[in-house]
Design a protein around this motif. Sequence first.
Motif, mmCIF file in Angstrom:
data_model
loop_
_atom_site.group_PDB
_atom_site.id
_atom_site.type_symbol
_atom_site.label_atom_id
_atom_site.label_comp_id
_atom_site.label_asym_id
_atom_site.label_seq_id
_atom_site.Cartn_x
_atom_site.Cartn_y
_atom_site.Cartn_z
ATOM 1 N N TYR A 49 -0.900 5.806 -3.084
ATOM 2 C CA TYR A 49 -1.208 5.161 -1.819
ATOM 3 C C TYR A 49 0.023 5.214 -0.922
ATOM 4 O O TYR A 49 1.147 4.951 -1.376
ATOM 5 C CB TYR A 49 -1.620 3.701 -2.035
ATOM 6 C CG TYR A 49 -2.938 3.533 -2.749
ATOM 7 C CD1 TYR A 49 -4.125 3.503 -2.026
ATOM 8 C CD2 TYR A 49 -2.986 3.429 -4.138
ATOM 9 C CE1 TYR A 49 -5.337 3.368 -2.681
ATOM 10 C CE2 TYR A 49 -4.202 3.296 -4.793
ATOM 11 C CZ TYR A 49 -5.372 3.265 -4.058
ATOM 12 O OH TYR A 49 -6.582 3.137 -4.704
ATOM 13 N N LYS A 50 -0.163 5.532 0.347
ATOM 14 C CA LYS A 50 0.930 5.519 1.307
ATOM 15 C C LYS A 50 1.342 4.075 1.580
ATOM 16 O O LYS A 50 0.550 3.144 1.414
ATOM 17 C CB LYS A 50 0.486 6.159 2.635
ATOM 18 C CG LYS A 50 0.078 7.606 2.547
ATOM 19 C CD LYS A 50 -0.436 8.085 3.906
ATOM 20 C CE LYS A 50 -0.967 9.499 3.840
ATOM 21 N NZ LYS A 50 -1.555 9.935 5.127
ATOM 22 N N THR A 51 2.586 3.902 2.025
ATOM 23 C CA THR A 51 3.029 2.575 2.452
ATOM 24 C C THR A 51 3.519 2.642 3.893
ATOM 25 O O THR A 51 4.037 3.660 4.336
ATOM 26 C CB THR A 51 4.172 2.053 1.560
ATOM 27 O OG1 THR A 51 5.289 2.946 1.656
ATOM 28 C CG2 THR A 51 3.734 1.940 0.117
ATOM 29 N N ASN A 52 3.339 1.560 4.597
ATOM 30 C CA ASN A 52 3.798 1.441 5.978
ATOM 31 C C ASN A 52 4.994 0.502 5.991
ATOM 32 O O ASN A 52 4.851 -0.702 5.757
ATOM 33 C CB ASN A 52 2.666 0.906 6.862
ATOM 34 C CG ASN A 52 3.042 0.906 8.324
ATOM 35 O OD1 ASN A 52 4.001 1.565 8.745
ATOM 36 N ND2 ASN A 52 2.292 0.164 9.122
ATOM 37 N N LEU A 53 6.185 1.046 6.229
ATOM 38 C CA LEU A 53 7.413 0.260 6.119
ATOM 39 C C LEU A 53 8.030 -0.007 7.490
ATOM 40 O O LEU A 53 8.074 0.878 8.346
ATOM 41 C CB LEU A 53 8.447 0.996 5.260
ATOM 42 C CG LEU A 53 8.045 1.348 3.821
ATOM 43 C CD1 LEU A 53 9.181 2.090 3.133
ATOM 44 C CD2 LEU A 53 7.661 0.106 3.041
#
Length: 340
Positions: A49-53
């Motif tokens: 899963y991608k993460t939004n940082l």
Amino acid sequence: MDTDGVRSDGYSPENYQETDVFAWANNLVQYKDELKIELFFISKNHVLYKTNLADALKKQLEPIFIDEMLEYVLEGVDKGLIVRGFEEAEAEEHVLQRTQVYRVDKLRETLGWLKTQEHEIVQFKEDEHDINHMKGVLVRVSHTEMPKPFYLAKVLPKSQVMKGRTGWMLRGDKFIPFDADAALRLPTEPQLLVLDQDLYVFSQPKLKTLFGYDAKEQAIAESKIREIEEMYRLSFSEGLSIQSMVKDKKALVKKLQKLEVGKVTQEQLLAQSEDMDLNLMPDDSGAIIIMDDKDITKFINLMNDDYMESPVTGERYEIIKKRLLKPDEEDPMAMLTKGA
């Protein structure tokens, strides 16, 4: 991704070229503060899963993932650090273990998302995916001057994950409710590094936890498989082999480790199969036909003498656990029989 991994993900023993982690680390130093680091969650079934940082967090990725790893490798040179094949020996001080990525199926599966299915990776959302269902983190690290990215993986410790409704925060001298969906703290110690086709293992337990790979167990199983292939004539369906059929089958792998190959001949094995009505059959040349998972399980069980027929009831059993009966040396009758 293809089942053999050769065409789609590039990991195979045929095109393997050994990497030099010491030269790589020396070269990385010049780019250390300019690296592009992308973070992904690894779920329990090895989906990414991608993460939004936030930008402020992106600045923390390099200290968390790079600094201690580089320090370990570069300072290790002066301490006599050597690289050794993971399958060759147990972990010990001043030894960095290494194996090939193609051996670790769950790692290949995870990396396959980035190599062949990146367009299908969705962004992590707590209300949909639940951080407690995430097993680890993977980062892809790249730089415009580096020919290929490298990858770092770490186990996500449950003790470092806090869900919103159960947490408190201390602000000043006062505790207040935790007002986020979840919080986590990532470990800084190096665990797993992927360079091209090599996997460098800084922590053997973390490799087993995250990707279910125990090199020693696998090496013993592979050795037993070679013995079996020398001892027995087998006929597999196209594309199948003992190795491919026992992958991810922990019970069979453990049984292979303890197996004494050769105690049962091919003829005895087929005769026992017929007596027990197991339907394990030879082909026209006499080779034992292995069509599916059931057949390979029967074959290994027969080699291990795991079937019996009760002389009392005539019922047939598969023996799940057995213990060899030995005469009790404290029994006078047993001692007399032994002495005779």
